[in-house]
Enzyme design. Structure first.
Site, PDB file in Angstrom:
ATOM      1  N   HIS B 261       0.841  -1.203   0.000  1.00 43.87           N
ATOM      2  CA  HIS B 261       0.000   0.000   0.000  1.00 43.87           C
ATOM      3  C   HIS B 261       0.883   1.265   0.000  1.00 43.87           C
ATOM      4  O   HIS B 261       0.709   2.152  -0.851  1.00 43.87           O
ATOM      5  CB  HIS B 261      -0.896  -0.036   1.247  1.00 43.87           C
ATOM      6  N   GLU B 262       1.827   1.319   0.922  1.00 43.38           N
ATOM      7  CA  GLU B 262       2.691   2.503   1.011  1.00 43.38           C
ATOM      8  C   GLU B 262       3.587   2.624  -0.228  1.00 43.38           C
ATOM      9  O   GLU B 262       3.953   3.733  -0.626  1.00 43.38           O
ATOM     10  CB  GLU B 262       3.549   2.470   2.288  1.00 43.38           C
ATOM     11  N   HIS B 265       1.764   4.708  -2.676  1.00 41.13           N
ATOM     12  CA  HIS B 265       1.933   6.136  -2.359  1.00 41.13           C
ATOM     13  C   HIS B 265       3.329   6.599  -2.784  1.00 41.13           C
ATOM     14  O   HIS B 265       3.496   7.682  -3.351  1.00 41.13           O
ATOM     15  CB  HIS B 265       1.798   6.367  -0.845  1.00 41.13           C
ATOM     16  N   GLU B 291      -4.543   8.180  -2.635  1.00 37.04           N
ATOM     17  CA  GLU B 291      -5.060   6.903  -2.145  1.00 37.04           C
ATOM     18  C   GLU B 291      -5.318   5.939  -3.305  1.00 37.04           C
ATOM     19  O   GLU B 291      -5.200   4.720  -3.152  1.00 37.04           O
ATOM     20  CB  GLU B 291      -6.350   7.147  -1.345  1.00 37.04           C
TER      21      GLU B 291
END
Lengths: 494, 494
Positions: B261-262, B265, B291
């Site tokens: 997930h990160e 980003h 997001e």
């Protein structure tokens, strides 16, 4: 608000920005990936501009004038004095000289990295001349502002209150006995049989050993960290001191002694008085006193036979080498007290180190005062190395006058701090030994009384008194070379 | 110098200070010992003051006026527009309101940590009322300055261009099919037999697995790092992105999915255009688009069966569990696509997550617009949770309306970003699939064409176009919920 209070607020503001600078500087050296460097350098340069604007704000002249007329207690007077000293140092140079010197130093330092590898004195000396010329201009301006001689005005940036005449006296004395002392030690050690430890010593185990020693030496891990970097240093801020080391799997003692050295610096920072946090009066007194703490921890304490009696079994346990004779206390003591003249200052032992410093001092002093020129350096270097350490550097600039980074960025006046630190450390230890039996305390693994002494006499005093006053209050006399000589004789000739 | 150029310099200056803020903030969360916290917070607060002074410098009004009269090319016009937007947002609120809100939020957030543990709605609601009251004042001022409604003016801080009417439309549609879809998925999954992996999964191995996945997902370790922190986040700066995770030795998938997930980003940040570095136009477009990148990496890509076919053998190899049936691709796929309504938003799966967001959106929208009061929240929460997810939170404030930190610090308007992100991500993936066969690319372990698409259509566009324009240019249509629905149906009901 009173003007003194305004100045306090202003200085704390600058100090908070220095906090961010210190942490980002530490990150740059220990954490940052290569690709982040250019943006980081720009960000830090921007902060330097902001800080400079604050430090040179025009209204400060009036604030100081007003504050000096206010009713202040003794401590506030000292604090104001230190604020003004730091303000004057930041304001005395015209902006164009600061910029010119900064550019010349960047150029000189950058080129030096490859010139040193190529032994290119001709190329290097051209850049160095420019740095020296601008440094002379700086020294002249600082001399006029302080009433000191030109070299003393630079010395004052690193070792406030120290003068050429005091240094000449101290170093002349050291020179009178050092070469012979080194000879005696070498003869004495010529019969020693040492065993070189054979690696690998895994980095993780070396880290464990380092942390374990740091804990024994009172490093506060709630206010600091140990990490890795190419060049070991002590950075961060007093509430969060960041020390670094580098590990060589073939040789664990270099990282270990480095960590102990930086732990000395760190304890000074961690021990600074909270009451004066963020103000000049709450900062470390001088580079020499700072070095005295690292050398106290490394040289006075940790290279002693009795301390190595603690260190050796710990190392043997952590490296799982209970029966390795190379890790015996006796052998490690011999290895860690080896004296041998060499070309390179940073590799020097504590007996030959002062020779490297005195040589540099004598050259940079005369260079700044205009008594010699850059062209004269190699010959002087060779002559003094031969005289003090019996080594010729003729034609070998890389391992001679081009070995250090200091002059490339114009830090003339810094070198004496190293040997002043060694002398302060020896004098502190002698004074402590008058109050308690350090050997017994080390045998009992009870170092706390020693740290308490340093905390009271050095750390907590920060810059609330002059170096002279700190020495007199703690040791009963001004700095002298006697205790350093005694220390060397006791350790190496007993 | 032209006034546009002056504004560029000024914005880059602010951005360089934000660089230091980001690195010191990362350090505070991932490296700093506890004892360093108070001085660090003071240092960061000081930098915030310096930044605020720069952002609100009085001469900027004139600079913008002059710049708007200058001859600028199309790109410069956009850049100027974004600089002005960011300047207006920073300048529209009176200083005393900013300070009051900051104090009320600090108080509310601080008390919330223990109030939540004690299920103390009465205590919490008193503080929250103050935050809501000040947020309404803020919304009113921002509404007047922008011509938007009050809630839309807050939304605009996180998701520029998004409006209540568009959100209402999107979310009404989602609500029309989501509860039933969740039911269908749960029925479908009721027959699945899953095996829970049994730890310990050593942190070092989890780190290796994380780094290995990050490399496959194109994270540039020359411009970023992976570290640990209590709350995972993506911080740092585009040239040096710092992502963090936390490891649970009993369950390796939580850290792993967090890292993926990160990484989404991070790739957005690393992919931002160098040309516009340090300027508002070069920043990420919105929280929702940010997001969308993390959810694209985590949900669209990495929780797919085909990607888990890559991930599973890698995990089995690194954990040395070749024969562990819990680490088979089939089992890991089942585990990573489990759908089950729960009380807690941050623990929710991708199917139930929108329900949590819509509920919060509906409440905060009416709260800001003054249609409901703080007292009404618990009943509304219970009603909506029952309606959307079939769960009652009556009397359970801790796992109900007191579970999130966002409102405590006054971040009303933020929640929609999460579900907008999920919708953007699904719409992007659908568009990519029109240009290439993503399944085949994953099978061939050739993700580069997918990343190239994101780089071209999202990362490199930064804030050079509106969100609408980015969506239209990349997917051929404005945001709609259709692709998100299709994605859920395909993954969970096929």
């Amino acid at each position: 608000m009173a003007f003194y209070q305004k100045l306090v607020h202003h200085n704390k503001k600058i100090s908070r920005l220095e906090h961010l600078e210190a942490i980002c500087g530490w990150d740059q050296a220990s954490m940052m990936p290569e690709g982040g460097n250019s943006a980081r350098s720009e960000a830090l340069a921007e902060l330097a501009v902001v800080k400079h604007e604050l430090s040179t704000a025009p209204h400060l002249t009036e604030w100081f004038k007003q504050a000096e007329g206010e009713q202040l207690d003794t401590e506030e007077v000292t604090s104001l004095h230190e604020m003004k000293r730091s303000w004057q140092q930041a304001n005395v140079l015209p902006a164009d000289l600061v910029e010119k010197k900064s550019l010349a130093c960047s150029k000189c330092e950058h080129a030096w990295r490859s010139q040193r590898e190529r032994n290119d004195w001709q190329g290097f000396s051209q850049n160095l001349k420019e740095v020296v010329e601008l440094t002379r201009q700086e020294a002249q301006i600082r001399a006029e502002a302080t009433g000191l001689s030109r070299y003393d005005a630079l010395l004052d940036l690193y070792e406030p209150g120290m003068t050429t005449s005091e240094l000449d006296e101290l170093f002349t004395e050291v020179k009178s006995w050092l070469p012979e002392l080194i000879q005696q030690i070498m003869e004495r050690q010529s019969q020693d049989i040492t065993i070189q430890p054979v690696g690998p010593f895994p980095v993780e185990q070396q880290e464990n050993l380092s942390r374990s020693l740091m804990t024994k030496l009172g490093f506060d891990f709630n206010h600091g960290r140990l990490d890795k970097s190419v060049h070991p240093f002590c950075g961060g801020v007093p509430t969060d001191v960041r020390i670094t080391t580098r590990y060589d799997e073939a040789d664990f003692t270099s990282a270990l002694m480095g960590v102990i050295h930086e732990t000395g610096h760190a304890r000074y920072e961690q021990g600074l008085p909270e009451k004066w946090a963020g103000l000049p009066v709450g900062k470390a007194r001088s580079m020499g006193i700072h070095e005295s703490q690292s050398l106290f921890f490394e040289m006075q304490l940790s290279r002693s036979e009795l301390f190595i009696d603690i260190l050796a079994p710990l190392a043997a346990e952590i490296f799982q080498r209970a029966d390795d004779p190379a890790l015996s206390a006796d052998n490690l003591t011999l290895l860690n007290t080896r004296v041998k003249p060499g070309y390179i200052r940073v590799d020097a032992d504590e007996a030959t180190y002062p020779a490297h410093v005195i040589l540099r001092y004598e050259i940079e002093r005369d260079l700044v005062e205009g008594k010699i020129e850059v062209e004269d350096i190699p010959e002087l270097w060779d002559k003094k190395m031969s005289e003090y350490l019996g080594l010729s550097t003729k034609g070998n600039f890389s391992d001679g006058c081009m070995q250090d980074i200091h002059w490339t960025f114009g830090a003339f006046g810094y070198f004496p701090s190293y040997t002043l630190g060694a002398m302060y450390a020896a004098q502190f230890m002698a004074a402590i030994n008058k109050e308690m039996n350090v050997d017994n305390l080390v045998r009992e693994r009870n170092l706390q009384p020693i740290f308490n002494w340093l905390d009271r006499h050095v750390w907590k005093r920060a810059s609330t008194a002059s170096t002279d006053q700190i020495l007199i209050d703690s040791t009963g006399e001004r700095l002298n070379a006697k205790y350093f000589k005694q220390h060397l004789e006791q350790r190496y000739l007993k």
